[in-house]
Design a protein around this motif. Structure first.
Motif, PDB file in Angstrom:
ATOM      1  N   MET A   1     -25.297  49.298  59.685  1.00  0.00           N
ATOM      2  CA  MET A   1     -25.949  48.597  58.602  1.00  0.00           C
ATOM      3  C   MET A   1     -25.866  47.079  58.824  1.00  0.00           C
ATOM      4  SD  MET A   1     -25.365  49.057  54.601  1.00  0.00           S
ATOM      5  CE  MET A   1     -25.829  47.826  53.438  1.00  0.00           C
ATOM      6  N   LYS A   2     -24.694  46.612  59.344  1.00  0.00           N
ATOM      7  CA  LYS A   2     -24.544  45.184  59.594  1.00  0.00           C
ATOM      8  C   LYS A   2     -25.549  44.703  60.629  1.00  0.00           C
ATOM      9  CE  LYS A   2     -19.637  44.703  58.588  1.00  0.00           C
ATOM     10  NZ  LYS A   2     -18.332  44.362  59.150  1.00  0.00           N
ATOM     11  N   GLN A   3     -25.726  45.458  61.719  1.00  0.00           N
ATOM     12  CA  GLN A   3     -26.664  45.073  62.764  1.00  0.00           C
ATOM     13  C   GLN A   3     -28.094  45.078  62.229  1.00  0.00           C
ATOM     14  OE1 GLN A   3     -26.032  43.814  65.622  1.00  0.00           O
ATOM     15  NE2 GLN A   3     -23.836  44.087  65.483  1.00  0.00           N
ATOM     16  N   SER A   4     -28.415  46.063  61.425  1.00  0.00           N
ATOM     17  CA  SER A   4     -29.744  46.154  60.838  1.00  0.00           C
ATOM     18  C   SER A   4     -30.013  44.972  59.923  1.00  0.00           C
ATOM     19  CB  SER A   4     -29.866  47.457  60.065  1.00  0.00           C
ATOM     20  OG  SER A   4     -31.035  47.462  59.297  1.00  0.00           O
ATOM     21  N   LEU A   5     -29.019  44.622  59.123  1.00  0.00           N
ATOM     22  CA  LEU A   5     -29.154  43.498  58.203  1.00  0.00           C
ATOM     23  C   LEU A   5     -29.294  42.189  58.952  1.00  0.00           C
ATOM     24  CD1 LEU A   5     -29.147  42.640  55.228  1.00  0.00           C
ATOM     25  CD2 LEU A   5     -26.671  42.405  55.390  1.00  0.00           C
ATOM     26  N   SER A   6     -28.493  41.997  59.991  1.00  0.00           N
ATOM     27  CA  SER A   6     -28.571  40.741  60.751  1.00  0.00           C
ATOM     28  C   SER A   6     -29.876  40.657  61.528  1.00  0.00           C
ATOM     29  CB  SER A   6     -27.386  40.608  61.696  1.00  0.00           C
ATOM     30  OG  SER A   6     -27.476  41.543  62.736  1.00  0.00           O
ATOM     31  N   GLY A   7     -30.458  41.782  61.893  1.00  0.00           N
ATOM     32  CA  GLY A   7     -31.734  41.780  62.595  1.00  0.00           C
ATOM     33  C   GLY A   7     -32.889  41.391  61.690  1.00  0.00           C
ATOM     34  N   ARG A   8     -32.808  41.762  60.427  1.00  0.00           N
ATOM     35  CA  ARG A   8     -33.883  41.447  59.487  1.00  0.00           C
ATOM     36  C   ARG A   8     -33.706  40.082  58.826  1.00  0.00           C
ATOM     37  NH1 ARG A   8     -33.417  46.787  59.527  1.00  0.00           N
ATOM     38  NH2 ARG A   8     -35.261  48.078  59.515  1.00  0.00           N
ATOM     39  N   LEU A   9     -32.481  39.663  58.645  1.00  0.00           N
ATOM     40  CA  LEU A   9     -32.192  38.372  58.018  1.00  0.00           C
ATOM     41  C   LEU A   9     -31.415  37.503  58.996  1.00  0.00           C
ATOM     42  CD1 LEU A   9     -30.986  39.657  54.531  1.00  0.00           C
ATOM     43  CD2 LEU A   9     -33.203  38.647  55.056  1.00  0.00           C
ATOM     44  N   PRO A  10     -32.094  36.616  59.717  1.00  0.00           N
ATOM     45  CA  PRO A  10     -31.383  35.820  60.721  1.00  0.00           C
ATOM     46  C   PRO A  10     -30.411  34.821  60.124  1.00  0.00           C
ATOM     47  CG  PRO A  10     -33.636  35.059  60.501  1.00  0.00           C
ATOM     48  CD  PRO A  10     -33.506  36.292  59.651  1.00  0.00           C
ATOM     49  N   CYS A  11     -30.474  34.605  58.794  1.00  0.00           N
ATOM     50  CA  CYS A  11     -29.553  33.636  58.183  1.00  0.00           C
ATOM     51  C   CYS A  11     -28.189  34.249  57.901  1.00  0.00           C
ATOM     52  CB  CYS A  11     -30.158  33.068  56.902  1.00  0.00           C
ATOM     53  SG  CYS A  11     -30.486  34.313  55.662  1.00  0.00           S
ATOM     54  N   VAL A  12     -28.070  35.586  57.987  1.00  0.00           N
ATOM     55  CA  VAL A  12     -26.775  36.227  57.813  1.00  0.00           C
ATOM     56  C   VAL A  12     -25.994  36.019  59.099  1.00  0.00           C
ATOM     57  CG1 VAL A  12     -25.608  38.418  57.444  1.00  0.00           C
ATOM     58  CG2 VAL A  12     -27.735  37.928  56.241  1.00  0.00           C
ATOM     59  N   CYS A  13     -24.815  35.462  58.985  1.00  0.00           N
ATOM     60  CA  CYS A  13     -24.089  35.175  60.213  1.00  0.00           C
ATOM     61  C   CYS A  13     -22.620  35.548  60.064  1.00  0.00           C
ATOM     62  CB  CYS A  13     -24.213  33.707  60.599  1.00  0.00           C
ATOM     63  SG  CYS A  13     -23.368  32.569  59.509  1.00  0.00           S
ATOM     64  N   GLY A  14     -21.956  35.537  61.189  1.00  0.00           N
ATOM     65  CA  GLY A  14     -20.551  35.861  61.274  1.00  0.00           C
ATOM     66  C   GLY A  14     -20.277  36.476  62.628  1.00  0.00           C
ATOM     67  N   ASP A  15     -19.019  36.602  62.956  1.00  0.00           N
ATOM     68  CA  ASP A  15     -18.660  37.176  64.250  1.00  0.00           C
ATOM     69  C   ASP A  15     -19.123  38.622  64.363  1.00  0.00           C
ATOM     70  OD1 ASP A  15     -17.503  34.830  65.042  1.00  0.00           O
ATOM     71  OD2 ASP A  15     -15.490  35.403  64.397  1.00  0.00           O
ATOM     72  N   ASP A  16     -19.124  39.349  63.253  1.00  0.00           N
ATOM     73  CA  ASP A  16     -19.530  40.748  63.288  1.00  0.00           C
ATOM     74  C   ASP A  16     -21.019  40.927  63.557  1.00  0.00           C
ATOM     75  OD1 ASP A  16     -16.934  41.440  62.722  1.00  0.00           O
ATOM     76  OD2 ASP A  16     -17.265  41.596  60.563  1.00  0.00           O
ATOM     77  N   TYR A  17     -21.822  39.965  63.148  1.00  0.00           N
ATOM     78  CA  TYR A  17     -23.266  40.084  63.301  1.00  0.00           C
ATOM     79  C   TYR A  17     -23.744  39.636  64.669  1.00  0.00           C
ATOM     80  CZ  TYR A  17     -23.094  40.627  58.271  1.00  0.00           C
ATOM     81  OH  TYR A  17     -22.821  41.062  57.026  1.00  0.00           O
ATOM     82  N   GLY A  18     -22.991  38.808  65.347  1.00  0.00           N
ATOM     83  CA  GLY A  18     -23.365  38.367  66.676  1.00  0.00           C
ATOM     84  C   GLY A  18     -24.401  37.260  66.702  1.00  0.00           C
ATOM     85  N   ASN A  19     -24.612  36.606  65.577  1.00  0.00           N
ATOM     86  CA  ASN A  19     -25.594  35.520  65.564  1.00  0.00           C
ATOM     87  C   ASN A  19     -25.019  34.243  64.956  1.00  0.00           C
ATOM     88  OD1 ASN A  19     -25.419  36.373  62.943  1.00  0.00           O
ATOM     89  ND2 ASN A  19     -27.603  36.606  62.624  1.00  0.00           N
ATOM     90  N   ALA A  22     -26.269  31.009  66.818  1.00  0.00           N
ATOM     91  CA  ALA A  22     -27.698  30.784  66.599  1.00  0.00           C
ATOM     92  C   ALA A  22     -27.959  30.241  65.198  1.00  0.00           C
ATOM     93  CB  ALA A  22     -28.468  32.087  66.819  1.00  0.00           C
ATOM     94  N   VAL A  23     -27.320  30.821  64.200  1.00  0.00           N
ATOM     95  CA  VAL A  23     -27.507  30.350  62.827  1.00  0.00           C
ATOM     96  C   VAL A  23     -26.897  28.963  62.658  1.00  0.00           C
ATOM     97  CG1 VAL A  23     -26.900  30.789  60.416  1.00  0.00           C
ATOM     98  CG2 VAL A  23     -27.708  32.651  61.856  1.00  0.00           C
ATOM     99  N   LEU A  24     -25.747  28.738  63.265  1.00  0.00           N
ATOM    100  CA  LEU A  24     -25.121  27.419  63.193  1.00  0.00           C
ATOM    101  C   LEU A  24     -26.025  26.369  63.831  1.00  0.00           C
ATOM    102  CD1 LEU A  24     -22.539  25.995  62.251  1.00  0.00           C
ATOM    103  CD2 LEU A  24     -21.619  26.366  64.528  1.00  0.00           C
ATOM    104  N   LEU A 118     -36.195  29.241  65.917  1.00  0.00           N
ATOM    105  CA  LEU A 118     -36.205  30.332  64.938  1.00  0.00           C
ATOM    106  C   LEU A 118     -37.105  31.448  65.411  1.00  0.00           C
ATOM    107  CD1 LEU A 118     -35.230  31.299  62.165  1.00  0.00           C
ATOM    108  CD2 LEU A 118     -37.255  30.207  61.191  1.00  0.00           C
ATOM    109  N   LEU A 119     -38.285  31.090  65.928  1.00  0.00           N
ATOM    110  CA  LEU A 119     -39.192  32.109  66.444  1.00  0.00           C
ATOM    111  C   LEU A 119     -38.624  32.785  67.685  1.00  0.00           C
ATOM    112  CD1 LEU A 119     -42.612  30.289  65.966  1.00  0.00           C
ATOM    113  CD2 LEU A 119     -41.630  32.119  64.569  1.00  0.00           C
ATOM    114  N   GLU A 120     -37.948  32.022  68.547  1.00  0.00           N
ATOM    115  CA  GLU A 120     -37.330  32.618  69.734  1.00  0.00           C
ATOM    116  C   GLU A 120     -36.226  33.585  69.356  1.00  0.00           C
ATOM    117  OE1 GLU A 120     -35.926  30.490  73.241  1.00  0.00           O
ATOM    118  OE2 GLU A 120     -37.729  29.257  73.054  1.00  0.00           O
ATOM    119  N   ILE A 121     -35.417  33.202  68.377  1.00  0.00           N
ATOM    120  CA  ILE A 121     -34.331  34.086  67.939  1.00  0.00           C
ATOM    121  C   ILE A 121     -34.906  35.375  67.382  1.00  0.00           C
ATOM    122  CG2 ILE A 121     -32.535  34.369  66.183  1.00  0.00           C
ATOM    123  CD1 ILE A 121     -31.924  31.368  66.578  1.00  0.00           C
TER     124      ILE A 121
END
Length: 191
Positions: A1-19, A22-24, A118-121
């Protein structure tokens, strides 16, 4: 669910999401843009002028052949015993007009750069999701547990760059054998 959420919302960040990085990076771009706008507002307050539209007013005045005097802070002519032209004020006014164009240029470049990233991410994330199954198949069917273990050993002992080159070579051989080179952008690093 975390990966799915981070894939749809690039503003969700943290070590668990792997982005996180990029968000920073995008947040830093927004701070750069806010800095440009704040500088325009502060310079406008200092010059007692509408500094947000200063450059447009100057270009408009110059295109009509009118005087492009902008700020009351730098009078051009003063009344002494005779009329004096203050060249330093002409110079200062020109410098502030140049600063306006420079700050607007930096704001535009920063905005375009942030939008491009943002588009590249988003594109990279979509590519990763599309090719996740292929890479999982590569690690489980081709490398297997021992291959992954050896690649980690190589990475720890020789370096990540050498391990990445070896892994890329293995991926190319695997992809050619299985006719997976449908997308030239696909590498094992996309997942």
């Amino acid at each position: 669910m975390k990966q799915s959420l981070s894939g749809r919302l690039p503003c969700v960040c943290g070590d668990d999401y792997g982005n996180y990085v990029a968000v920073l990076y995008l947040v830093i771009k927004l701070l750069y843009l806010a800095n440009c706008l704040a500088q325009l507002v502060l310079l406008g307050a200092f010059l007692d002028a509408d500094y947000l539209t200063l450059g447009l007013a100057v270009v408009s005045s110059l295109s009509r052949g009118r005087d492009w005097r902008v700020a009351t802070r730098f009078p051009r002519v003063t009344l002494c015993d005779f009329e004096c032209v203050l060249p330093i004020n002409l110079f200062n006014e020109t410098i502030f007009i140049f600063l306006w164009f420079w700050i607007v240029f930096v704001a535009i470049v920063t905005s375009l750069s942030g939008l491009r990233w943002l588009l590249e991410i988003r594109g990279f994330d979509q590519l990763r999701r599309e090719n996740e199954a292929r890479v999982r198949e590569f690690t489980t069917d081709y490398l297997k547990q021992d291959g992954v273990f050896v690649m980690r050993l190589v990475g720890k002992n020789v370096g990540e760059v050498i391990a990445a080159e070896i892994l890329f070579g293995l991926w190319t051989v695997y992809a050619k054998r299985n006719a997976l080179l449908l997308d030239d952008r696909l590498t094992p690093f996309d997942v």
